[in-house]
Design a protein around this motif. Structure first.
Motif, PDB file in Angstrom:
ATOM      1  N   GLY A   1     -47.965 135.605  29.035  1.00  0.00           N
ATOM      2  CA  GLY A   1     -48.936 136.995  28.667  1.00  0.00           C
ATOM      3  C   GLY A   1     -49.570 137.426  29.785  1.00  0.00           C
ATOM      4  N   ALA A   2     -50.239 138.396  29.306  1.00  0.00           N
ATOM      5  CA  ALA A   2     -51.139 139.152  30.485  1.00  0.00           C
ATOM      6  C   ALA A   2     -52.356 138.313  30.882  1.00  0.00           C
ATOM      7  N   THR A   3     -52.963 137.590  30.171  1.00  0.00           N
ATOM      8  CA  THR A   3     -54.100 136.793  30.570  1.00  0.00           C
ATOM      9  C   THR A   3     -53.425 136.165  32.029  1.00  0.00           C
ATOM     10  N   GLU A   4     -52.495 135.452  31.864  1.00  0.00           N
ATOM     11  CA  GLU A   4     -51.746 134.783  33.016  1.00  0.00           C
ATOM     12  C   GLU A   4     -51.557 135.793  34.066  1.00  0.00           C
TER      13      GLU A   4
ATOM     14  N   THR B   1     -52.958 146.505  38.515  1.00  0.00           N
ATOM     15  CA  THR B   1     -53.416 147.382  37.496  1.00  0.00           C
ATOM     16  C   THR B   1     -53.068 146.553  36.022  1.00  0.00           C
ATOM     17  N   ASP B   2     -53.923 146.547  35.321  1.00  0.00           N
ATOM     18  CA  ASP B   2     -53.401 145.883  34.024  1.00  0.00           C
ATOM     19  C   ASP B   2     -52.988 146.896  32.965  1.00  0.00           C
ATOM     20  N   MET B   3     -51.754 146.853  32.626  1.00  0.00           N
ATOM     21  CA  MET B   3     -51.084 148.038  32.230  1.00  0.00           C
ATOM     22  C   MET B   3     -50.739 147.579  30.319  1.00  0.00           C
ATOM     23  N   VAL B   4     -51.611 146.599  30.245  1.00  0.00           N
ATOM     24  CA  VAL B   4     -51.404 146.346  28.652  1.00  0.00           C
ATOM     25  C   VAL B   4     -51.344 147.027  27.574  1.00  0.00           C
ATOM     26  N   GLN B   5     -52.476 147.870  27.603  1.00  0.00           N
ATOM     27  CA  GLN B   5     -52.724 148.752  26.549  1.00  0.00           C
ATOM     28  C   GLN B   5     -51.984 150.031  26.822  1.00  0.00           C
ATOM     29  N   LEU B   6     -51.549 150.354  28.143  1.00  0.00           N
ATOM     30  CA  LEU B   6     -50.799 151.689  28.168  1.00  0.00           C
ATOM     31  C   LEU B   6     -49.223 151.703  27.825  1.00  0.00           C
TER      32      LEU B   6
ATOM     33  N   PHE C   1     -48.397 142.916  32.048  1.00  0.00           N
ATOM     34  CA  PHE C   1     -48.139 143.334  30.694  1.00  0.00           C
ATOM     35  C   PHE C   1     -47.963 142.204  29.787  1.00  0.00           C
ATOM     36  N   SER C   2     -48.038 142.571  28.239  1.00  0.00           N
ATOM     37  CA  SER C   2     -48.047 141.653  27.363  1.00  0.00           C
ATOM     38  C   SER C   2     -47.006 142.168  26.201  1.00  0.00           C
ATOM     39  N   ALA C   3     -46.281 141.140  26.023  1.00  0.00           N
ATOM     40  CA  ALA C   3     -45.251 141.547  24.841  1.00  0.00           C
ATOM     41  C   ALA C   3     -45.913 141.868  23.447  1.00  0.00           C
ATOM     42  N   HIS C   4     -46.859 141.193  22.984  1.00  0.00           N
ATOM     43  CA  HIS C   4     -47.401 141.329  21.634  1.00  0.00           C
ATOM     44  C   HIS C   4     -48.210 142.821  21.493  1.00  0.00           C
ATOM     45  N   LYS C   5     -48.554 143.441  22.700  1.00  0.00           N
ATOM     46  CA  LYS C   5     -49.335 144.834  22.055  1.00  0.00           C
ATOM     47  C   LYS C   5     -48.283 145.505  21.913  1.00  0.00           C
ATOM     48  N   VAL C   6     -46.912 145.357  22.248  1.00  0.00           N
ATOM     49  CA  VAL C   6     -45.773 146.465  22.013  1.00  0.00           C
ATOM     50  C   VAL C   6     -44.964 145.853  20.724  1.00  0.00           C
TER      51      VAL C   6
HETATM   52  N1  PLP Z   1     -55.456 142.841  29.145  1.00  0.00           N
HETATM   53  C1  PLP Z   1     -55.947 143.642  28.179  1.00  0.00           C
HETATM   54  C2  PLP Z   1     -56.343 144.955  28.563  1.00  0.00           C
HETATM   55  C3  PLP Z   1     -55.799 143.347  26.999  1.00  0.00           C
HETATM   56  O1  PLP Z   1     -56.081 144.135  25.990  1.00  0.00           O
HETATM   57  C4  PLP Z   1     -55.354 142.145  26.609  1.00  0.00           C
HETATM   58  C5  PLP Z   1     -55.371 141.481  25.013  1.00  0.00           C
HETATM   59  O2  PLP Z   1     -56.220 141.181  24.560  1.00  0.00           O
HETATM   60  C6  PLP Z   1     -54.975 140.993  27.710  1.00  0.00           C
HETATM   61  C7  PLP Z   1     -54.932 141.497  28.908  1.00  0.00           C
HETATM   62  C8  PLP Z   1     -54.691 139.750  27.344  1.00  0.00           C
HETATM   63  O3  PLP Z   1     -53.213 139.741  26.890  1.00  0.00           O
HETATM   64  P1  PLP Z   1     -52.821 138.474  26.498  1.00  0.00           P
HETATM   65  O4  PLP Z   1     -53.021 138.168  24.864  1.00  0.00           O
HETATM   66  O5  PLP Z   1     -51.138 138.627  26.590  1.00  0.00           O
HETATM   67  O6  PLP Z   1     -52.720 136.989  27.038  1.00  0.00           O
END
Ligand code: PLP
Length: 405
Positions: free
Chosen positions: A84-87, A198-203, A221-226
């Motif tokens: 996930g994106a945290t990692e 850069t944390d691209m998760v929300q974009l 990047f994170s899969a569950h946000k898309v």
């Molecule tokens: N970065 C941002 C900007 C997020 O919104 C999130 C999710 O809440 C994360 C990181 C963490 O992503 P993940 O849930 O895949 O670990």
């Protein structure tokens, strides 16, 4: 609308926290979830030499190529799958800093103290990784965004020194929805000789993304946000970026992230990512109109104001997030009342929603602690309709005037 537990119809308006699984991802993952002997066809160890192992490897590589294409990477091997994106955020911060320390040692530099530049409104996955680095002796500079939630590249440039190893600034803020000038920020980092993450998760899926054009060295990047599965994400590492892995072991993912790969998750991620990116223009325009309607309606109430100025149609803001401050209320009260009426929203980010502390993001842009306690984040997505938004506005009025509902 979705059918909920106990027969209550629910309207889900918390897409920035997570999104429901889409049809494309569910369909792509179905063969991997066949139990028993049938699972041999898909779902074996992608590192095994036998036929089922090679089949899994080929599924994994196909998913990697598809994700790489969606994010505008130059090569599939610039994508490393993670949990996930945290990692990915942790890996980027630790991995780029450790690599710089190693390089400085190798060239015999004495007394090098790595320096990291980031902002005060990053996701906790970045802020806490930076705290760990600080506890190990790194120097850290936190740049504050302005009152409208934008990071000034000049402030980042001024914060960098010759010892700056990494600059990390999120592409879009998860509470405010502000989109940052990442290309200019990457340039500012590079001019100082630093790498840019850069944390691209929300974009991702909300605006076109091209890693090559941005010029970042690393991204998360994170899969569950898309609308993909939870527990899967990716770390983008531009080819030849020096990187020291912190998840070590069997050497999978070219040694960048050990551990048997989640092939099913990667395939679901690729399918969701492709569906989101294919519809990005059309969905962006549709969601932006819904967001504008939400802002207009909510801020017409006398005790409600937008947390930041979001001009109608603004493309400097994510199309799907509306953030408001509700005077005289605590967001927990409103969230629970709205939940009772069948509506899911959050106050600040999901990670901070179980605590009564004001959101660090709102504090970072100068919202007072009192005002921040009444913050509400309404976020929409692919399955949100105009009728959902209108129903929410009615429910919001009931939540404000609970005794007379
Ligand atoms: N970065 C941002 C900007 C997020 O919104 C999130 C999710 O809440 C994360 C990181 C963490 O992503 P993940 O849930 O895949 O670990």
């Amino acid at each position: 609308m979705v059918a909920g537990q106990s027969g209550v119809e629910r309207v889900y308006l918390d897409w920035a926290a997570t999104a429901p699984l889409c049809e494309e991802a569910a369909e792509a993952m179905r063969p991997f979830l066949e139990p028993g002997r049938a699972n041999l066809a898909h779902g074996m160890n992608a590192n095994s030499l036998h036929t089922p192992g090679r089949a899994a490897f080929s599924d994994l590589q196909a998913a990697r190529a598809r994700v790489a294409r969606c994010i505008g990477a130059r090569r599939p091997d610039e994508v490393t799958f993670t949990s996930g994106a945290t990692e990915a955020d942790n890996a980027a911060l630790f991995g780029l800093v450790f690599a710089r320390v190693k390089a400085e040692r190798q060239r015999g530099a004495k007394g090098y103290v790595p320096h990291v530049v980031t902002t005060t409104f990053e996701h906790e996955a970045v802020l806490q990784a930076v705290d760990v680095l600080r506890s190990l002796g790194c120097a850290v500079t936190l740049v504050a965004p302005d009152a409208q939630g934008f990071v000034d590249p000049e402030a980042v440039r001024a914060a960098c020194t010759a010892d700056t190893a990494v600059v990390s600034v999120m592409a879009a803020n998860n509470e405010l929805g502000t989109i940052q000038p990442v290309k200019e920020l990457a340039r500012a980092a590079h001019e100082a000789g630093a790498l840019f993450h850069t944390d691209m998760v929300q974009l991702l899926g909300k605006a076109p993304v091209s890693m090559e054009e941005i010029g970042a060295d690393a991204a998360s990047f994170s899969a569950h946000k898309v609308c993909g599965p939870k527990g899967v994400g990716a770390l983008y590492l531009r080819a030849r970026t020096p990187f020291e892995p912190f998840v070590v072991g069997g050497g999978q993912e070219d040694g960048r992230r050990s551990g048997t790969q989640n092939v099913c998750g990667a395939v679901g991620f690729a399918a969701a990512c492709e569906a989101a990116c294919a519809a990005v223009q059309e969905e962006g325009a549709r969601q932006r109109a819904l967001r504008d309607r939400l802002y207009a309606e909510l801020t017409a109430r006398p005790n409600v104001r937008a947390t930041i100025d979001v001009p109608a149609g603004s493309e400097r803001h994510l199309p799907n997030i509306a953030s408001v401050l509700v005077g005289g209320f605590e967001s927990e009260t409103l969230i629970l009342r709205l939940d009772m009426l069948g509506f899911c929203v959050s106050g600040g980010s999901a990670c901070s929603s179980t605590s009564l502390e004001p959101s660090h993001v709102l504090r970072a842009i100068g919202v007072s602690a009192d005002d921040a306690l009444g913050s509400l984040r309404v976020s929409i997505g692919r399955y949100t309709t105009e009728a959902d938004v209108d129903a929410f506005v009615k429910a919001f009025d009931q939540a404000l005037d609970w005794e007379n509902r």
